[in-house]
Design a protein around this motif. Structure first.
Motif, mmCIF file in Angstrom:
data_model
loop_
_atom_site.group_PDB
_atom_site.id
_atom_site.type_symbol
_atom_site.label_atom_id
_atom_site.label_comp_id
_atom_site.label_asym_id
_atom_site.label_seq_id
_atom_site.Cartn_x
_atom_site.Cartn_y
_atom_site.Cartn_z
ATOM 1 N N ARG A 256 41.863 -22.397 -42.910
ATOM 2 C CA ARG A 256 40.558 -23.549 -42.913
ATOM 3 C C ARG A 256 41.194 -24.831 -43.403
ATOM 4 O O ARG A 256 40.605 -25.901 -43.046
ATOM 5 N N ASN A 257 41.960 -24.697 -44.428
ATOM 6 C CA ASN A 257 42.521 -25.988 -45.160
ATOM 7 C C ASN A 257 41.401 -26.765 -45.639
ATOM 8 O O ASN A 257 41.420 -27.833 -45.631
ATOM 9 N N HIS A 258 40.444 -26.187 -46.228
ATOM 10 C CA HIS A 258 39.811 -26.851 -47.291
ATOM 11 C C HIS A 258 40.576 -27.858 -48.054
ATOM 12 O O HIS A 258 40.042 -29.065 -48.452
ATOM 13 N N HIS A 259 41.610 -27.361 -48.666
ATOM 14 C CA HIS A 259 42.621 -28.239 -49.416
ATOM 15 C C HIS A 259 43.915 -27.785 -48.861
ATOM 16 O O HIS A 259 44.328 -26.829 -48.931
ATOM 17 N N TRP A 260 44.514 -28.927 -48.198
ATOM 18 C CA TRP A 260 45.704 -28.787 -47.466
ATOM 19 C C TRP A 260 46.926 -29.182 -47.918
ATOM 20 O O TRP A 260 47.872 -28.781 -47.633
ATOM 21 N N THR A 261 46.854 -30.222 -49.148
ATOM 22 C CA THR A 261 48.127 -30.589 -49.543
ATOM 23 C C THR A 261 48.983 -29.567 -50.222
ATOM 24 O O THR A 261 48.311 -28.813 -50.888
ATOM 25 N N LYS A 262 50.306 -29.474 -50.096
ATOM 26 C CA LYS A 262 51.105 -28.645 -50.739
ATOM 27 C C LYS A 262 52.155 -29.510 -51.659
ATOM 28 O O LYS A 262 53.045 -30.068 -51.038
ATOM 29 N N SER A 263 51.878 -29.784 -53.142
ATOM 30 C CA SER A 263 52.782 -30.351 -53.948
ATOM 31 C C SER A 263 53.998 -29.496 -54.224
ATOM 32 O O SER A 263 53.870 -28.284 -53.821
ATOM 33 N N LEU A 264 54.888 -29.914 -54.734
ATOM 34 C CA LEU A 264 56.399 -29.401 -54.626
ATOM 35 C C LEU A 264 57.195 -29.893 -55.825
ATOM 36 O O LEU A 264 57.372 -31.248 -55.962
ATOM 37 N N ASN B 32 62.607 -26.622 -60.418
ATOM 38 C CA ASN B 32 63.178 -26.311 -61.899
ATOM 39 C C ASN B 32 64.433 -26.954 -62.167
ATOM 40 O O ASN B 32 65.052 -27.385 -61.241
ATOM 41 N N LYS B 33 64.959 -26.876 -63.454
ATOM 42 C CA LYS B 33 65.971 -27.739 -63.666
ATOM 43 C C LYS B 33 67.341 -27.311 -62.933
ATOM 44 O O LYS B 33 68.027 -28.202 -62.462
ATOM 45 N N ASP B 34 67.490 -26.095 -62.504
ATOM 46 C CA ASP B 34 68.722 -25.497 -62.016
ATOM 47 C C ASP B 34 68.622 -25.497 -60.378
ATOM 48 O O ASP B 34 69.571 -25.014 -59.748
ATOM 49 N N GLY B 35 67.556 -25.779 -59.967
ATOM 50 C CA GLY B 35 67.315 -25.691 -58.702
ATOM 51 C C GLY B 35 67.143 -24.320 -58.182
ATOM 52 O O GLY B 35 66.991 -24.269 -56.730
ATOM 53 N N SER B 36 67.007 -23.341 -58.943
ATOM 54 C CA SER B 36 66.851 -22.050 -58.265
ATOM 55 C C SER B 36 65.393 -21.813 -57.653
ATOM 56 O O SER B 36 65.371 -20.620 -56.953
ATOM 57 N N LYS B 37 64.642 -22.321 -58.468
ATOM 58 C CA LYS B 37 63.225 -22.008 -57.929
ATOM 59 C C LYS B 37 62.401 -23.261 -57.444
ATOM 60 O O LYS B 37 62.607 -24.260 -58.209
ATOM 61 N N LEU B 38 61.298 -23.055 -56.657
ATOM 62 C CA LEU B 38 60.615 -24.297 -56.299
ATOM 63 C C LEU B 38 59.331 -23.890 -56.495
ATOM 64 O O LEU B 38 58.995 -22.589 -56.470
ATOM 65 N N TYR B 39 58.500 -24.611 -56.930
ATOM 66 C CA TYR B 39 56.975 -24.516 -57.303
ATOM 67 C C TYR B 39 56.066 -25.199 -56.318
ATOM 68 O O TYR B 39 56.192 -26.456 -56.258
ATOM 69 N N VAL B 40 55.108 -24.617 -55.945
ATOM 70 C CA VAL B 40 54.202 -25.183 -54.907
ATOM 71 C C VAL B 40 52.786 -25.191 -55.192
ATOM 72 O O VAL B 40 52.019 -23.900 -55.357
ATOM 73 N N GLY B 41 52.043 -26.090 -55.447
ATOM 74 C CA GLY B 41 50.648 -26.089 -55.653
ATOM 75 C C GLY B 41 49.868 -25.884 -54.226
ATOM 76 O O GLY B 41 49.997 -26.696 -53.435
ATOM 77 N N VAL B 42 48.850 -24.910 -54.428
ATOM 78 C CA VAL B 42 48.144 -24.492 -53.268
ATOM 79 C C VAL B 42 46.620 -24.493 -53.466
ATOM 80 O O VAL B 42 46.098 -23.876 -54.515
ATOM 81 N N GLY B 43 45.935 -25.539 -52.874
ATOM 82 C CA GLY B 43 44.395 -25.572 -53.260
ATOM 83 C C GLY B 43 43.819 -24.398 -52.585
ATOM 84 O O GLY B 43 44.132 -23.818 -51.737
#
Length: 440
Positions: free
Chosen positions: A204-212, A215-226
């Motif tokens: 449905r994408n009531h909130h569509w943005t995906k922030s990114l 982490n410091k060593d680049g091993s993990k990525l963090y995504v904000g999902v509304g």
């Protein structure tokens, strides 16, 4: 009656009803500064049958006019004539990437009165145009604070938003997937096909943005999902891995829920003192002008922050059925309220004093501005000081006057970053400009 006439009649009726309900209120609204800080004074909820619309119509900037910076600073257009710019990222060589993006088209089967009303609001607020689906490169080669090079860097994306470079791979968070591209330092265009890292919740994408953010060593990525709703009115089965920050293994693409109960986490950045991940969150609507305050907070692994069952700690939202007292009991109170309906989106820590020494360690917030509050709130960039990694004072407006005296939106701030040369870049998706504020 034709569909077009029916839509026009409904739009007029909604606007008229909203105006009547707004003007008929007897009690004065709290000041715009209400609902800030670690322990805001929150009123009792006042549910409404339909959302109250107090929209600042988007008109853009008249020739020669610009936002007003704090004393001791100046602001200029770093780049203009963009197509609904939303987010900004700086590459190691100082090139600036801007995501020109809007929400994906909604499938016809998802039509409802609530979705129609949301589309109406978006159009009035300046977001009712097709997504450019592009990331543009801006380069200030001569160092004068204005980008003289503006080139399409990545095209044919799908409502792109967050960006992160790890090694020689550029990661882009589309509305429906995290993808990566090979990057060579100094290049002005990437034509390689995207490689999917993993799917991201869409629908449905009531909130569509995906922030990114990485982490410091680049091993993990963090995504904000509304979330896919205001308060789970379509059922929690629509909210799987939404209203959350996801942690994604960069190599395998395996994701997990890092933290939940965050209705719409948008800005994400690392606290330079504590090393914690922080986010800005847009809270729920339809229970009053002064509820619920948006907020920023540190994000703890495995934590739950309340949505949809409660807010700002353990204040129960009685609209949500069935209730979940077990989740209310474990809900964590956010660190700092950012005012009700301010649509606080961009978040950027000042990890040093290159913009100005007095900002060191604090945070800048881009407040996109309310669409349903009387009086309106937001429409500015604020700074909040931190001491020892924690908020330590009231907000200060550092870039304002995004609304005209007649109540129209000249611009609306979204993403914010401090560039390597010591300027604060502010993305304005109504003015189609990236502003640059600097000390003078």
């Amino acid at each position: 009656m034709s569909d077009q006439k029916t839509g026009g009649f409904i739009a007029t009726a909604i606007t008229s009803i909203a105006h009547f309900l707004t003007e008929a209120r007897k009690q004065p609204a709290l000041s715009e500064e209400a609902g800030y800080g670690a322990s805001p004074n929150l009123p009792k909820p006042k549910p409404t049958l339909i959302p109250i619309m107090k929209i600042a119509p988007a008109v853009g900037w008249p020739e020669g006019k610009k936002p007003t910076p704090a004393k001791g600073f100046a602001v200029e257009a770093f780049a203009s004539k963009l197509d609904h710019p939303r987010w900004v990222y700086e590459l190691p060589n100082g090139d600036i990437l801007v995501a020109e993006s809007n929400g994906p088209a909604r499938p016809p089967a998802n039509w409802s009165f609530r979705w129609w009303a949301q589309d109406f609001v978006m159009a009035r607020a300046g977001a009712g145009r097709p997504s450019a689906d592009r990331i543009t490169l801006l380069r200030d080669a001569d160092g004068d604070g204005i980008a003289e090079i503006k080139l399409p860097f990545l095209e044919n994306l799908h409502s792109p938003f967050g960006m992160a470079l790890v090694g020689d791979q550029l990661y882009v968070a589309n509305a429906d997937a995290l993808v990566r591209f090979p990057y060579v330092d100094g290049t002005t265009r990437i034509d390689a096909a995207p490689v999917k890292v993993c799917d991201l919740p869409s629908g449905r994408n009531h909130h569509w943005t995906k922030s990114l953010v990485a982490n410091k060593d680049g091993s993990k990525l963090y995504v904000g999902v509304g979330s896919n709703s205001n308060v789970a009115e379509y059922g929690m089965e629509e909210e799987v891995n939404r209203a959350a920050i996801l942690e994604i293994d960069r190599v395998t693409g395996v994701s997990r829920l890092f933290a939940g109960g965050l209705r719409n986490p948008v800005g994400v950045d690392w606290n330079p003192v504590s090393g914690e991940l922080w986010t800005t969150v847009n809270e729920r609507d339809e229970i009053g002008d002064d509820l619920v305050p948006d907020y920023m907070t540190s994000v703890k692994d495995g934590a739950f922050y309340g949505w949809p069952y409660c807010y700002f700690g353990q204040i129960v939202d009685e609209r949500v059925r069935p209730p979940r007292p077990d989740l209310v009991a474990k809900s964590i109170k956010p660190d700092y309220a950012l005012g009700s309906h301010t649509a606080s989106l961009g978040l950027c820590f000042a990890d040093d004093g290159r913009l100005h020494e007095r900002f060191r360690g604090g945070v800048f917030i881009g407040q996109h501005g309310s669409w349903n509050r009387n009086p309106p709130s937001g429409y500015r960039v604020i700074f909040i000081p931190f001491t020892d990694g924690k908020p330590s004072g009231p907000p200060e407006e550092v870039l304002g006057d995004f609304r005209s005296t007649e109540g129209k939106a000249l611009g609306r701030p979204v993403g914010v970053i401090i560039d390597k040369k010591g300027g604060l870049l502010v993305v304005d998706d109504v003015g189609d400009i990236v502003w640059r504020m600097r000390a003078v």
